[in-house]
Scaffold this active site. Sequence first.
Site, PDB file in Angstrom:
ATOM      1  N   LYS A 125       0.828  -1.210   0.000  1.00  0.00           N
ATOM      2  CA  LYS A 125       0.000   0.000   0.000  1.00  0.00           C
ATOM      3  C   LYS A 125       0.860   1.257   0.000  1.00  0.00           C
ATOM      4  O   LYS A 125       0.491   2.271  -0.545  1.00  0.00           O
ATOM      5  CB  LYS A 125      -0.895   0.014   1.234  1.00  0.00           C
ATOM      6  CG  LYS A 125      -1.859  -1.139   1.233  1.00  0.00           C
ATOM      7  CD  LYS A 125      -2.947  -0.981   2.270  1.00  0.00           C
ATOM      8  CE  LYS A 125      -3.879  -2.188   2.160  1.00  0.00           C
ATOM      9  NZ  LYS A 125      -5.098  -2.100   2.876  1.00  0.00           N
ATOM     10  N   ARG A 126       1.998   1.168   0.651  1.00  0.00           N
ATOM     11  CA  ARG A 126       2.853   2.346   0.765  1.00  0.00           C
ATOM     12  C   ARG A 126       3.651   2.640  -0.504  1.00  0.00           C
ATOM     13  O   ARG A 126       4.093   3.742  -0.726  1.00  0.00           O
ATOM     14  CB  ARG A 126       3.816   2.198   1.945  1.00  0.00           C
ATOM     15  CG  ARG A 126       3.197   2.587   3.265  1.00  0.00           C
ATOM     16  CD  ARG A 126       4.043   2.105   4.417  1.00  0.00           C
ATOM     17  NE  ARG A 126       4.197   0.663   4.394  1.00  0.00           N
ATOM     18  CZ  ARG A 126       3.267  -0.185   4.832  1.00  0.00           C
ATOM     19  NH1 ARG A 126       2.133   0.272   5.304  1.00  0.00           N
ATOM     20  NH2 ARG A 126       3.458  -1.483   4.790  1.00  0.00           N
TER      21      ARG A 126
END
Length: 508
Positions: free
Chosen positions: A265-266
Amino acid sequence: MERKVRVRFAPSPTGPLHIGGVRTALYNYLFARQMGGSMILRIEDTDQGRFVPGAEEYIIESLAWLGIQFDEGVHVGGPYAPYRQSDRKPLYRQYADQLIKDGWAYYAFDTPESLEEIRKQHEAEKKAFQYDVTSRNGLQNSLTLSKEGVNQLLEENHPYVIRFKMPEDEDIVINDLIRGRVVVHSKLLDDKVLFKSDGMPTYHLANIVDDHLMEISHVIRGEEWLPSAPLHVMLYKAFGWEATMPEFAHLPLLLKPDGNGKLSKRDGDRLGFPVFPTQWQDPKTGEISSGYRESGYFPEAVINILAFLGWNPGTTQEMFSMDELIQAFSLERISKSGAKFDLEKAKWFNQQYLRQLSGDVLANLFMPVLSEKGIKVEIAKLAIICDLVKERLSFVKELWDQTSFFFLTPEMYDEQVIKKRWKEDTSSHLLKIVQILDTVQVFETITAHDKVVAYIQDNGLNMGQIMNCLRLVIVGAGTGPDLFTIISIIGKDESIKRITKGINEINL
Ligand code: GLU
């Protein structure tokens, strides 16, 4: 009899849907459509602690944007409703009880604190601890306590969980449609919690019970669930549902562009591309993560990009509409190894879809941007402009950069071009060209072009040099579409105005 194909996409509403999850939904959808089967959306929200408000709505909306449709699900209903596990809560307990009755599960009364203590002791001795066949006999559960002891604890409402009793010595076989035969020995596996002290089933129990009750034929999901598959196979066996156990297909991981690890996600905003289909705002922190939709990707392009991350058609064809994908898709052509995300390829797909749009369609998408800037232009003229530049774009939002000179007289001139091309006599030649353009009666590209070319040739001038300088004063830069088409679109008066202005400003 052939079994009816029923597949499900079963996300947990713990945040926005990662594109890996979207790909899982897509492959399920393609398979369902190809086989004439049903596609189901089931929300797996048994982990109350990880519930994020808005996540379910986000999942539904982003998949709808991409054109991934459901035949049954939380938002459309269906014969196996409800499709949200929290709404199915009352039905799971009986299945956990059945497993206890049949000797496949047991009550475990150990407190989280006592287990943590044991875990720490093990760590200190550099040993790993898991609740399993070797440790269960020394712990507080219905296998070690007397019947009376168990009943007493239950009567006293002592908190407990229900754990699966993993067999001691069994080869568990998973026949995965992508990975083939995978064998795991049961002694490596722990006794997973099936039912929690909060009265909710865990993912494992609810998932198996629901897949069974919803008559799911194929479980197509990410590779991160492969380690859970042996337990799932054992649960089917324990319930006596082996004959109707779904087939499993575990999809390869989506990797970072450099292939080093799972796309997280990052990564997205750090590496300059979205990892979510649509923009997401974290309800707690307010932090915004970018989405493909808001970044200007077409849904068709996103589908095409994701289809190719882990699957290929075995031909050289790259552009596939959803219908073509439904035709061509096959689980056999899904690769076993992880698929690296490739940003350039993603942009390329978007560019291909953009090129397929007519100037009219692009003009309609572009018009609001121009209106916001206070620029008025006829739609027909804008369509011509869009057609002229569309080969140069990957995204609609790049239209302004590629076309602003059609609407605004240049204020600045590319220094590099000036340095390279602007000579002492340039101004005088451009002034001659002004005169020539002025004589063109009906202002027309070909006539204007031919007359200017004739002037350059008749005077033995350098074609590239003069044309580049003419472009510089008209556009402000050394690039852009065909110069005389630009001149004809902006018109004679504006062209002459720009040439004179350019001469004055560059000669300063
Ligand atoms: N709820 C699981 C998830 O969030 C579903 C896994 C499965 O498809 O079995 O991905």
